[in-house]
Design a protein around this motif. Sequence first.
Motif, short mmCIF file in Angstrom:
data_model
loop_
_atom_site.label_atom_id
_atom_site.label_comp_id
_atom_site.label_asym_id
_atom_site.label_seq_id
_atom_site.Cartn_x
_atom_site.Cartn_y
_atom_site.Cartn_z
N CYS A 187 36.54 25.08 42.71
CA CYS A 187 36.91 26.54 42.68
C CYS A 187 35.98 27.51 42.03
N VAL A 188 35.29 28.38 42.90
CA VAL A 188 34.43 29.38 42.40
C VAL A 188 35.01 30.42 41.58
N ALA A 189 35.00 30.66 40.29
CA ALA A 189 35.72 31.62 39.76
C ALA A 189 35.04 33.13 39.98
N LEU A 190 36.11 33.89 39.85
CA LEU A 190 35.78 35.38 40.16
C LEU A 190 35.06 35.88 38.89
N SER A 191 34.33 37.05 38.98
CA SER A 191 33.82 37.45 37.77
C SER A 191 34.60 37.75 36.73
N PRO A 192 34.39 37.73 35.67
CA PRO A 192 35.60 37.96 34.55
C PRO A 192 35.63 39.52 34.43
N ASP A 193 34.82 40.41 35.00
CA ASP A 193 35.04 41.92 34.89
C ASP A 193 36.40 41.91 35.96
N VAL A 194 36.44 41.10 37.01
CA VAL A 194 37.67 41.32 37.83
C VAL A 194 39.13 41.66 37.11
N TYR A 195 38.99 40.61 35.97
CA TYR A 195 40.46 40.53 35.32
C TYR A 195 40.44 41.43 34.22
N THR A 196 39.16 41.94 33.36
CA THR A 196 39.41 42.86 32.38
C THR A 196 39.32 44.15 32.90
N ILE A 197 38.35 44.71 33.92
CA ILE A 197 38.31 45.99 34.54
C ILE A 197 39.15 46.34 35.63
N GLY A 201 33.14 47.55 48.62
CA GLY A 201 33.03 46.77 47.23
C GLY A 201 34.33 46.49 46.60
N ALA A 202 35.32 46.31 47.83
CA ALA A 202 36.71 45.84 47.54
C ALA A 202 36.97 44.13 47.34
N LEU A 203 37.88 43.72 46.61
CA LEU A 203 37.97 42.53 46.64
C LEU A 203 38.80 41.72 47.79
N GLU A 204 39.74 42.60 48.12
CA GLU A 204 40.67 42.22 49.11
C GLU A 204 41.05 42.94 50.19
N ILE A 205 41.71 42.69 51.14
CA ILE A 205 42.16 43.70 52.14
C ILE A 205 43.82 43.76 52.07
N LEU A 206 44.39 44.98 52.08
CA LEU A 206 45.92 44.95 51.75
C LEU A 206 46.45 45.26 53.26
N TYR A 252 44.06 30.74 44.65
CA TYR A 252 42.52 30.77 44.33
C TYR A 252 42.28 32.00 43.24
N LYS A 253 43.07 32.97 43.18
CA LYS A 253 42.51 33.96 42.27
C LYS A 253 43.33 33.91 40.86
N ASP A 254 44.55 33.60 40.80
CA ASP A 254 45.71 33.59 40.03
C ASP A 254 46.29 35.18 40.01
N ILE A 255 46.16 35.83 39.02
CA ILE A 255 46.67 37.21 38.93
C ILE A 255 45.38 38.15 38.72
N VAL A 256 45.31 39.04 39.70
CA VAL A 256 44.24 40.05 39.73
C VAL A 256 44.63 41.44 39.53
N PRO A 257 44.14 41.94 38.47
CA PRO A 257 44.50 43.47 38.50
C PRO A 257 43.89 44.44 39.52
N ILE A 258 44.76 45.53 40.23
CA ILE A 258 44.07 46.20 41.20
C ILE A 258 44.15 47.73 40.65
N VAL A 259 43.14 48.33 40.33
CA VAL A 259 43.01 49.69 39.87
C VAL A 259 42.56 50.59 41.06
N ARG A 260 42.33 50.26 42.09
CA ARG A 260 41.77 51.11 43.19
C ARG A 260 42.16 50.78 44.38
#
Length: 244
Positions: A81-91, A126-131, A203-211
């Motif tokens: 499993c390739v981890a996401l950048s830590p910034d994804v979870y903090t920012i 520059g988005a992480l995912e598609i909604l 694969y991502k656990d819980i990821v906060p979405i700010v935009r």
Amino acid sequence: AIGTHIFRFADHVARFRASAEGLGMQVGYTDVEIGGAIAHLLELHQFERSNIRLYLTGGVAINSIEFDPTHTTFFILIEPCVALSPDVYTIGASLVTQEFQRQFPEWKTTNYIMAVKGQTRRKAAGALEILFYSNDLMRETAMGNIFMMKHGVLITPGEQILKGITRKVVLELADTLGLPTDIRDVSLSECLAADEVFLTSSYKDIVPIVRIDEGTVSSGTVGLVTMALMTAFREYLLAQSNNS
């Protein structure tokens, strides 16, 4: 898997079997046999965290279009499993929206055509995912589920989606934390006006979405409830792996 602990194995295999049954296919192996094969792969590769994929196909085609449901092909793939950048979870991360309704949404299939087609646009934004949304109703992300907080209530769609296993765990944790939940249809406009938004994925656990698209979710920072659930989820994973 975390080490040799398979995350919610029973839930994943139950959904796998339900999808196979819906498509008229027979898995051909018991849960014990599947679990044993995965355990062997985990022991063989010794990844710290693994992505595991179970695949079932119709086997050799008959007349180019039919298949024998009793002679399917089953195989397992495992990779680190390739981890996401830590910034994804903090920012926090962002989403782009796409109007689309998956065919047979309750079954886990390999039909990711719309998700694949949307990757160029996702990357450009520059988005992480598609909604995905349909008829102005929020559905799910290309690779996960979506949640929102509004007026102290945790809300997530319950229809026309693949019901993720991480989604299930989050709902269990919310209950443990005494957080009110509401599983119902959610309009896209309601999601855009939410107090907090996050996605869930194995694969991502819980990821906060700010935009979302060009709009900022509330203050544009990671919400307090999202942070609490992220902490609870990390503790849950740690406890599960320690008890394996």
